[in-house]
Each structure stands twice: as structure tokens, then as C-alpha cells.
Design an enzyme around this catalytic site. Sequence first.
Site, PDB file in Angstrom:
ATOM      1  N   ASP A   6       3.116  11.738  15.195  1.00  0.00           N
ATOM      2  CA  ASP A   6       3.366  10.546  16.004  1.00  0.00           C
ATOM      3  C   ASP A   6       3.656  10.907  17.468  1.00  0.00           C
ATOM      4  OD1 ASP A   6       3.514   7.852  16.143  1.00  0.00           O
ATOM      5  OD2 ASP A   6       5.364   7.642  14.977  1.00  0.00           O
TER       6      ASP A   6
ATOM      7  N   ASN B  73      -4.440   1.670  10.912  1.00  0.00           N
ATOM      8  CA  ASN B  73      -4.976   1.992  12.242  1.00  0.00           C
ATOM      9  C   ASN B  73      -6.255   1.230  12.605  1.00  0.00           C
ATOM     10  OD1 ASN B  73      -3.931   5.525  12.196  1.00  0.00           O
ATOM     11  ND2 ASN B  73      -2.863   3.688  12.900  1.00  0.00           N
TER      12      ASN B  73
END
Length: 264
Positions: free
Chosen positions: A38, A86
Site C-alpha cells: 500500500d 481495484n
Amino acid sequence: MLGKLMRKKPIVPDIKMSDQIALLKSRKIPAHVAIIMDGNGRWAKQRNLPRVAGHHEGMKTVRRITRVASDLGIKVLTLYAFSTENWKRPKVEIDFLMKLPGEFLSTYLPELIEQNVKVEMIGNFSMLPDHTKDAIRRAMEETASNDGMTLNFAMNYGSRLELVESVKKIANLVAEGKLAIEDIDETQIESHLMTAHLPEPDLLIRTSGEVRLSNFMLWQLAYAEFTFTDVLWPDFDELCMFDAIKDFQSRSRRFGSVEGEKEA
Ligand code: V07
């Protein structure tokens, strides 16, 4: 409270990298490390760059961490590269992300082969663009006989969907009369997951200060140690990796001797 949980960038110790690796290897190394990579977008934003520049830089970190993980004797490294969530991102970003496997492999496949790394993937392969599929398929084929570290990319992966699929397969076996309901157990569920052939992760690392699982390997992480760091993925380097392993080792030492007693 959470501040205590969160690791910061480690202070650079004045010890050679090879000596640090040897020192870590003298204690228990996690067989399977899973990473939620991340902070790529935030890394770019801090530099007034487009988000995709952060993704591209993050890809270079994948190369570094793959190499050091292999040197540490880690058997499986699972990297969360693209989640089923995503797809909600802007199309230009998705298009860029889907080109990264091809770029990564055309640049680094030779050195992965040299390091005896085996490339694998978990997630829904069929929904990926053809050029992405081709790149991944080729890498898996060319590294299929390697018996060093497995570099497992979670691509278009979501853990709940994986569990739903596992349950469906088991239900089918029951419907076909091949499995009795009484024989449905943890082993059955596990054997229908995409990770059936892999050991369970011993260590989960999440970068960039978020302390969530985000639908990643929910079943498989049941007994893993979790370590979180404020460091953004493009800045996550070998020293950060050593720090995560040290954290793991200090916890296994505390609990290892009374495994099953203190451990919950
Ligand atoms: C991606 C770079 C790392 C940070 C996270 C987001 C962006 C490597 C791959 C990859 C995937 C499969 C494969 C070889 C390489 C990758 C995506 C995003 C979608 F076989 N990095 N990386 N794939 N990022």
C-alpha cells in the site's frame, strides 16, 4: 495506542547486508510472507507526480523485496498486486496497472530465472486483459520447473469470492454424491482454495499505515503474525524487510516455546 503497533523506517544499522541476512537466518525465518503493498498513490502525491508514477516505483520495490526474500530463504512470497475492488478505479489507472506485469516480466524475468524463482498467481485469471494473461502465463511456464522461492502474485484476487468458489465446489461434490455432508471439514475448504498447494502465511506485512485486511487471504491468515509499517511501499527497502522479520522472530521466540498454550 495504534502508534505502538506501527513500525517506522528503521535506523540504518552499520552492519553489512550479508551479515544481517546471516544473523536473521540463524533464527526462524517465516516460510510464507504475504504483503499488502500500500501507499504507491500517496508516494506519488507527495512528489506532485501522477498516481501511476507511484505504481511504477512500487514495481521496482517488488524486484528488491523478491531478491532479498529469496536470499533470506523465504519459501513463498505472496504480493497483493490487484484486488477485485481495484476495477472501480479510473480506466486509465487500470490500463496502466494491467501493463505492469508485462513490463515487470520483460525486465526482470531473466533474473528471476537466475534466482531459481517460480512465478505463480492466485485470483481470477480469466477477467484480465489478454496481454496481461500472456505475460503472466509465459512467466509461469518459463519458471515452472524452478524449485527456489515461489513468487505468488495475487491478481484480481478477493478472499470472500475465493471462499464462495470453494464452497460451490464442495456443494457440487455433495450434489454428485462424491462427498458426504458429515465429511465437510476445514481440510475440505482449504483444499479448494487457490492456495491449496501452498503453506499458510506465517507473516503478513502491510505498508503505508493502514491496519486492515482488505479482503486478503482471510482464511489463510488465521494464525499469521501481522506487522504494519508507516513506510510507503515504494520506500519499503531491504532494511524494512529485515525489521519485519525481526519483529516476527521476537514474537515467535516469546510464544514458540508454549505453542498452543498462550497462542490464541
Ligand atoms: C503492480 C507495483 C507494486 C505495487 C502495487 C501496485 C502496482 C508487479 C506486478 C506483477 C504482477 C504479476 C506478474 C508480474 C508482476 C504488478 C500489478 C500492479 C497489477 F506476473 N507489480 N505490480 N501487477 N504494482
